[in-house]
Write a protein that holds these residues in place. Structure first.
Motif, PDB file in Angstrom:
ATOM      1  N   UNK A 101     -29.337 -72.026   3.991  1.00 16.26           N
ATOM      2  CA  UNK A 101     -29.392 -70.633   3.560  1.00 16.26           C
ATOM      3  C   UNK A 101     -28.007 -69.994   3.514  1.00 16.26           C
ATOM      4  N   UNK A 102     -27.144 -70.367   4.447  1.00 17.54           N
ATOM      5  CA  UNK A 102     -25.817 -69.742   4.530  1.00 17.54           C
ATOM      6  C   UNK A 102     -24.671 -70.682   4.139  1.00 17.54           C
ATOM      7  N   UNK A 103     -24.954 -71.914   3.881  1.00 20.53           N
ATOM      8  CA  UNK A 103     -23.913 -72.911   3.639  1.00 20.53           C
ATOM      9  C   UNK A 103     -23.505 -72.908   2.172  1.00 20.53           C
ATOM     10  N   UNK A 104     -22.263 -72.545   1.911  1.00 20.79           N
ATOM     11  CA  UNK A 104     -21.802 -72.495   0.520  1.00 20.79           C
ATOM     12  C   UNK A 104     -21.708 -73.885  -0.079  1.00 20.79           C
ATOM     13  N   UNK A 124     -19.430 -66.812   2.646  1.00 22.82           N
ATOM     14  CA  UNK A 124     -19.139 -66.611   1.229  1.00 22.82           C
ATOM     15  C   UNK A 124     -20.347 -66.617   0.326  1.00 22.82           C
ATOM     16  N   UNK A 125     -21.546 -66.822   0.874  1.00 21.94           N
ATOM     17  CA  UNK A 125     -22.757 -66.761   0.042  1.00 21.94           C
ATOM     18  C   UNK A 125     -23.300 -65.339   0.060  1.00 21.94           C
ATOM     19  N   UNK A 126     -24.134 -65.008  -0.917  1.00 18.55           N
ATOM     20  CA  UNK A 126     -24.736 -63.680  -0.969  1.00 18.55           C
ATOM     21  C   UNK A 126     -25.874 -63.590   0.048  1.00 18.55           C
ATOM     22  N   UNK A 127     -25.789 -62.572   0.877  1.00 15.84           N
ATOM     23  CA  UNK A 127     -26.778 -62.360   1.932  1.00 15.84           C
ATOM     24  C   UNK A 127     -27.818 -61.330   1.522  1.00 15.84           C
ATOM     25  N   UNK A 163     -32.798 -59.994   0.372  1.00 18.84           N
ATOM     26  CA  UNK A 163     -32.038 -60.226   1.593  1.00 18.84           C
ATOM     27  C   UNK A 163     -32.550 -61.474   2.294  1.00 18.84           C
ATOM     28  N   UNK A 164     -31.636 -62.227   2.889  1.00 25.15           N
ATOM     29  CA  UNK A 164     -32.035 -63.351   3.725  1.00 25.15           C
ATOM     30  C   UNK A 164     -31.719 -63.075   5.197  1.00 25.15           C
ATOM     31  N   UNK A 165     -31.430 -61.796   5.515  1.00 21.62           N
ATOM     32  CA  UNK A 165     -31.167 -61.464   6.918  1.00 21.62           C
ATOM     33  C   UNK A 165     -31.972 -60.248   7.373  1.00 21.62           C
ATOM     34  N   UNK A 166     -33.031 -59.928   6.653  1.00 17.86           N
ATOM     35  CA  UNK A 166     -33.963 -58.869   7.050  1.00 17.86           C
ATOM     36  C   UNK A 166     -35.315 -59.176   6.434  1.00 17.86           C
ATOM     37  N   UNK A 167     -36.363 -58.971   7.191  1.00 14.24           N
ATOM     38  CA  UNK A 167     -37.696 -59.203   6.668  1.00 14.24           C
ATOM     39  C   UNK A 167     -38.084 -58.074   5.721  1.00 14.24           C
ATOM     40  N   UNK A 168     -38.583 -58.434   4.551  1.00 18.19           N
ATOM     41  CA  UNK A 168     -39.135 -57.483   3.588  1.00 18.19           C
ATOM     42  C   UNK A 168     -40.453 -58.042   3.083  1.00 18.19           C
ATOM     43  N   UNK A 169     -41.352 -57.194   2.623  1.00 21.00           N
ATOM     44  CA  UNK A 169     -42.545 -57.738   1.984  1.00 21.00           C
ATOM     45  C   UNK A 169     -42.190 -58.361   0.643  1.00 21.00           C
ATOM     46  N   UNK A 228     -27.494 -68.920  -0.117  1.00 22.17           N
ATOM     47  CA  UNK A 228     -27.479 -67.528  -0.534  1.00 22.17           C
ATOM     48  C   UNK A 228     -28.826 -67.054  -1.029  1.00 22.17           C
ATOM     49  N   UNK A 229     -28.973 -65.735  -1.078  1.00 22.57           N
ATOM     50  CA  UNK A 229     -30.255 -65.128  -1.449  1.00 22.57           C
ATOM     51  C   UNK A 229     -30.604 -65.348  -2.913  1.00 22.57           C
ATOM     52  N   UNK A 230     -29.610 -65.315  -3.787  1.00 24.08           N
ATOM     53  CA  UNK A 230     -29.900 -65.342  -5.221  1.00 24.08           C
ATOM     54  C   UNK A 230     -30.645 -66.591  -5.635  1.00 24.08           C
TER      55      UNK A 230
END
Length: 362
Positions: A201-204, A243-246, A265-271, A209-211
């Motif tokens: 998820x975070x590894x460039x 460096x990835x989009x969060x 977002x990959x660092x907050x829960x959303x529906x 990244x989220x996208x």
């Protein structure tokens, strides 16, 4: 004492949600209207979560994978034993050369896809490729050119493109029943801890990244219901330390004036929630990546209508069935790659705006 009226907790992650969907579907007869085209012999590259889900999905239909290849042979052997797969290939080259294999499902990390696509398509195999189908538009354009040259089908496995619910809703929208679509609002958020920034998820270096991981779902659903590709795009993106989009906020508009508003977002829960607003109603869809139901709220009187189509547990079967239909000459199934290309163009543009560049792109 627990409140009997309390809504049950949702699964904490996608794997748990998929497991629950399989469990709900496995005791029911498999529908006879999913696999309607001539059956192909399938192999898979990769043995991760999605590959296992694919094998389990096929089992629901009474089918099995014909082959598996993986970077680590031991994992491929274990996968084959678990799912009754006939062949384990020592190399992907052996897989490409096997005349008994018609189609390949690529389930490896994003940044490896183009390498497998080039070789598999050139070998004359039809390919269903897990999202994100490529890193960027240039790679997808290249893969599509190879597919055309060799007369094979390339298909994006993003579930949004294949769930029956969206075909039903699109048909009703196209009939004029809903009126004009004016606004699409889409949320998608999951919580991935910072503890191990080497995870995908975070590894460039793994095209994190989220996208590419979750944005592809939101943008695919938005694009499906827009009359044309957005030409105006404004956005803000927050980057993780790697460096990835969060996280990102995106507003799009096409020539017809239809708006899309997306938050990721990959660092907050959303529906995982989509609201498609038309003149005569709005359509609300929860857990939209593999949704099999939606609610229509009619503007004139507030009446609520529930629409159901398909089954969440068969999500990967719908993907494979669409590829088989495309191979058999179904023009609608074959055209799904055009929507995928529009989505890829948007994702490529947004990452460029945010300064997210993967090593393979430098």
């Amino acid at each position: 004492m627990a409140d009997k009226n309390q809504t049950p907790a949702a699964p904490l992650d996608a794997a748990a949600a998929a497991a629950a969907a399989f469990a709900a579907a496995k005791d029911h007869p498999f529908p006879d209207d999913i696999f309607t085209a001539p059956q192909l012999n399938w192999a898979v590259i990769g043995c991760g979560v999605i590959a296992n889900q694919m094998a389990e999905s096929l089992a629901l239909a009474g089918r099995r994978l014909a082959g598996v290849a993986n970077r680590t042979r031991e994992k491929a052997v274990a996968f084959a034993e678990r799912h009754g797969v006939e062949k384990v290939y020592d190399t992907v080259e052996e897989l490409y050369a096997d005349p008994e294999i018609d189609a390949i499902y690529v389930t490896t990390p994003h940044n490896t896809h183009i390498r497998y696509l080039r070789a598999a398509l050139a070998a004359g195999k039809h390919v269903l490729c897990e999202k994100s189908i490529t890193l960027n538009s240039a790679e997808l354009d290249e893969a599509r050119a190879i597919a055309r040259e060799h007369g094979v089908v390339l298909m994006d496995a993003t579930t949004i493109l294949h769930m029956p619910l969206y075909r039903v809703l699109l048909a009703r929208a196209a009939s004029g029943e809903f009126g004009r679509m004016n606004l699409a609002q889409l949320n998608f958020g999951s919580y991935k801890e910072y503890g191990d920034l080497t995870n995908r998820f975070y590894n460039i270096n793994l095209a994190g990244g989220a996208m590419l991981d979750i944005g592809v779902y939101a943008l695919s659903l938005m694009r499906l219901f827009m009359e044309s590709q957005p030409t105006e795009v404004v956005s803000l993106g927050n980057l993780a330390s790697t460096g990835v989009d969060e996280a990102g906020g995106i507003v799009c508009r096409n020539a017809e004036g239809q708006l899309g508003v997306v938050s990721l977002t990959i660092h907050s829960k959303q529906p995982k929630r989509a609201v498609l607003s038309f003149d005569k109603c709005y359509v609300e869809i929860s857990e939209y990546p593999r949704a099999d139901s939606a609610t229509i709220v009619w503007t004139a009187d507030g009446r609520r209508e529930t629409v159901t189509a398909g089954t969440e547990g068969y999500a990967l079967c719908y993907e494979m069935a669409d590829l088989e239909r495309a191979v058999a000459g179904d023009a609608d199934a074959a055209s799904l790659i055009d929507t995928a290309a529009d989505v890829m163009e948007l994702m490529t543009r947004l990452r460029a705006d945010w300064g997210v560049t993967y090593p393979e792109e430098r």
